[in-house]
Design an enzyme around this catalytic site. Structure first.
Site, PDB file in Angstrom:
ATOM      1  N   LYS A  98      -0.866  -4.378   1.307  1.00  0.00           N
ATOM      2  CA  LYS A  98      -0.437  -2.977   1.496  1.00  0.00           C
ATOM      3  C   LYS A  98      -1.529  -2.157   2.191  1.00  0.00           C
ATOM      4  CE  LYS A  98       0.332   1.218  -1.265  1.00  0.00           C
ATOM      5  NZ  LYS A  98       0.582   1.787  -2.598  1.00  0.00           N
ATOM      6  N   SER A 114      -2.152 -20.299  -3.951  1.00  0.00           N
ATOM      7  CA  SER A 114      -1.203 -20.733  -4.958  1.00  0.00           C
ATOM      8  C   SER A 114      -1.874 -21.881  -5.726  1.00  0.00           C
ATOM      9  CB  SER A 114       0.085 -21.168  -4.227  1.00  0.00           C
ATOM     10  OG  SER A 114       1.019 -21.703  -5.115  1.00  0.00           O
ATOM     11  N   VAL A 159      -9.133 -29.625  -8.111  1.00  0.00           N
ATOM     12  CA  VAL A 159     -10.325 -29.621  -7.256  1.00  0.00           C
ATOM     13  C   VAL A 159     -11.563 -29.472  -8.136  1.00  0.00           C
ATOM     14  CG1 VAL A 159     -11.526 -28.383  -5.404  1.00  0.00           C
ATOM     15  CG2 VAL A 159      -9.028 -28.546  -5.370  1.00  0.00           C
TER      16      VAL A 159
HETATM   17  N1  LIG Z   1      -9.947 -25.670  -8.835  1.00  0.00           N
HETATM   18  C1  LIG Z   1      -8.728 -26.168  -8.982  1.00  0.00           C
HETATM   19  O1  LIG Z   1      -8.549 -27.272  -9.497  1.00  0.00           O
HETATM   20  C2  LIG Z   1      -7.536 -25.365  -8.514  1.00  0.00           C
HETATM   21  C3  LIG Z   1      -6.254 -25.926  -8.657  1.00  0.00           C
HETATM   22  C4  LIG Z   1      -5.142 -25.207  -8.223  1.00  0.00           C
HETATM   23  C5  LIG Z   1      -5.311 -23.929  -7.683  1.00  0.00           C
HETATM   24  N2  LIG Z   1      -6.576 -23.420  -7.563  1.00  0.00           N
HETATM   25  C6  LIG Z   1      -6.710 -22.067  -7.022  1.00  0.00           C
HETATM   26  O2  LIG Z   1      -7.693 -22.015  -6.011  1.00  0.00           O
HETATM   27  C7  LIG Z   1      -8.374 -20.759  -6.062  1.00  0.00           C
HETATM   28  C8  LIG Z   1      -9.870 -20.978  -6.165  1.00  0.00           C
HETATM   29  O3  LIG Z   1     -10.115 -21.798  -7.278  1.00  0.00           O
HETATM   30  P1  LIG Z   1     -11.580 -22.141  -7.810  1.00  0.00           P
HETATM   31  O4  LIG Z   1     -11.427 -23.295  -8.735  1.00  0.00           O
HETATM   32  O5  LIG Z   1     -12.519 -22.224  -6.687  1.00  0.00           O
HETATM   33  O6  LIG Z   1     -12.044 -20.849  -8.565  1.00  0.00           O
HETATM   34  P2  LIG Z   1     -11.679 -20.020  -9.856  1.00  0.00           P
HETATM   35  O7  LIG Z   1     -12.647 -20.344 -10.891  1.00  0.00           O
HETATM   36  O8  LIG Z   1     -10.243 -20.142 -10.203  1.00  0.00           O
HETATM   37  O9  LIG Z   1     -12.094 -18.594  -9.272  1.00  0.00           O
HETATM   38  C9  LIG Z   1     -11.355 -17.490  -9.438  1.00  0.00           C
HETATM   39  C10 LIG Z   1     -12.180 -16.296  -8.976  1.00  0.00           C
HETATM   40  O10 LIG Z   1     -11.340 -15.170  -9.056  1.00  0.00           O
HETATM   41  C11 LIG Z   1     -12.100 -14.102  -9.511  1.00  0.00           C
HETATM   42  N3  LIG Z   1     -11.246 -13.089 -10.138  1.00  0.00           N
HETATM   43  C12 LIG Z   1     -10.544 -13.182 -11.282  1.00  0.00           C
HETATM   44  N4  LIG Z   1      -9.899 -12.032 -11.533  1.00  0.00           N
HETATM   45  C13 LIG Z   1     -10.227 -11.195 -10.509  1.00  0.00           C
HETATM   46  C14 LIG Z   1      -9.893  -9.849 -10.212  1.00  0.00           C
HETATM   47  N5  LIG Z   1      -9.116  -9.123 -11.016  1.00  0.00           N
HETATM   48  N6  LIG Z   1     -10.395  -9.287  -9.092  1.00  0.00           N
HETATM   49  C15 LIG Z   1     -11.209  -9.993  -8.276  1.00  0.00           C
HETATM   50  N7  LIG Z   1     -11.564 -11.288  -8.516  1.00  0.00           N
HETATM   51  C16 LIG Z   1     -11.079 -11.861  -9.633  1.00  0.00           C
HETATM   52  C17 LIG Z   1     -13.065 -14.702 -10.523  1.00  0.00           C
HETATM   53  O11 LIG Z   1     -14.136 -13.819 -10.658  1.00  0.00           O
HETATM   54  P3  LIG Z   1     -15.136 -13.875 -11.918  1.00  0.00           P
HETATM   55  O12 LIG Z   1     -16.141 -14.910 -11.522  1.00  0.00           O
HETATM   56  O13 LIG Z   1     -15.673 -12.489 -11.989  1.00  0.00           O
HETATM   57  O14 LIG Z   1     -14.309 -14.253 -13.114  1.00  0.00           O
HETATM   58  C18 LIG Z   1     -13.413 -16.023  -9.842  1.00  0.00           C
HETATM   59  O15 LIG Z   1     -14.557 -15.859  -9.020  1.00  0.00           O
HETATM   60  C19 LIG Z   1      -7.805 -20.000  -7.259  1.00  0.00           C
HETATM   61  O16 LIG Z   1      -6.778 -19.124  -6.805  1.00  0.00           O
HETATM   62  C20 LIG Z   1      -7.211 -21.111  -8.105  1.00  0.00           C
HETATM   63  O17 LIG Z   1      -6.141 -20.681  -8.933  1.00  0.00           O
HETATM   64  C21 LIG Z   1      -7.684 -24.102  -7.954  1.00  0.00           C
END
Ligand SMILES: NC(=O)c1ccc[n+]([C@@H]2O[C@H](COP(=O)([O-])OP(=O)(O)OC[C@H]3O[C@@H](n4cnc5c(N)ncnc54)[C@H](OP(=O)(O)O)[C@@H]3O)[C@@H](O)[C@H]2O)c1
Length: 218
Positions: A98, A114, A159
């Protein structure tokens, strides 16, 4: 294919292991990267999102990786935690669109995150399934509404990004690797490569890129 050279890329949720890798790879490819974590840009707060959009000015690419987790049996879910999960993955990214949509330069693109839980549900992961599915649906709808700005979603499988660190990590990741058709779990580098492709391919819009080692199929 366009390149990232001199392109301005905003990475939201930059504390994420995958987000950090995207920032490093994009910088190496010549992009000007602005990484923002929750302290600078809390997606639960529209005023903060609006102020950020005014501050950031024109941009080429946006990636939103923010995710907040509300896992557990549905009978025990906390309403506020559910709301925070939707804020991070669905409502916040829609508000980013937006406020930032008018700032994109021609050829720009948005990438939402996602996740495999949307396509391979598991007990205790109702909110994760719903938020990830909604993020994919939002990307498709935004692609239609904001065209020719391109909008896609990327759905990672499991991951080794740091999010699984802790007791039981090794046995969990080994079990996932044995089941996955790719016979391994993902790395942040795998996801980053696909994310940068989604941003720069000028004919890719309105779709969800499954970068999951085939995990949603088994
Ligand atoms: N890793 C996997 O196996 C996996 C699998 C499927 C999907 N994904 C998706 O891939 C993406 C990255 O995953 P990841 O494993 O690298 O990291 P992650 O640990 O899921 O990281 C999420 C990040 O989002 C931030 N966050 C949470 N709430 C927020 C808010 N209200 N405003 C701004 N930031 C916010 C967190 O900040 P804080 O550090 O401050 O909490 C954290 O740095 C995510 O969307 C996750 O759902 C990951």
């Amino acid at each position: 294919m366009t390149t990232l050279q001199n392109k301005k890329l905003v990475v939201v949720g930059a504390g994420s292991g995958i987000g950090r890798r995207i920032a490093v790879d994009a910088t190496a490819q010549g992009a000007q990267v602005i990484s923002v974590g929750r302290p600078e840009l809390d997606l639960t707060d529209e005023a903060t999102i609006r102020a950020f959009a005014e501050r950031v000015g024109d941009l080429d690419y946006l990636v939103s990786l923010a995710a907040d987790h509300a896992n557990g049996p549905v009978t025990e879910l906390d309403r506020d935690a559910v709301h925070r999960a939707f804020d991070a993955k669905v409502i916040g990214p829609i508000l980013l669109a937006k406020h930032l949509a008018p700032h994109f330069r021609p050829g720009g693109a948005i990438l939402l995150f996602s996740g495999v839980a949307a396509w391979r549900p598991a007990p205790g992961r109702v909110v994760m399934a719903a938020t990830n599915a909604a993020a994919a649906a939002a990307a498709a709808a935004l692609a239609v509404e904001l065209a020719p700005l391109r909008v896609n979603a990327l759905s990672p499988g499991i991951v080794d990004s740091g999010v699984w660190d802790g007791p039981g990590k090794d046995s969990f990741l080994t079990a996932v690797a044995e089941r996955n058709p790719a016979r391994r779990v993902g790395t942040p580098a795998d996801i980053s490569a696909a994310a940068l492709l989604a941003l720069t391919n000028p004919f890719l819009t309105g779709t969800t890129l499954h970068v999951d080692g085939g995990g949603r199929l088994v």
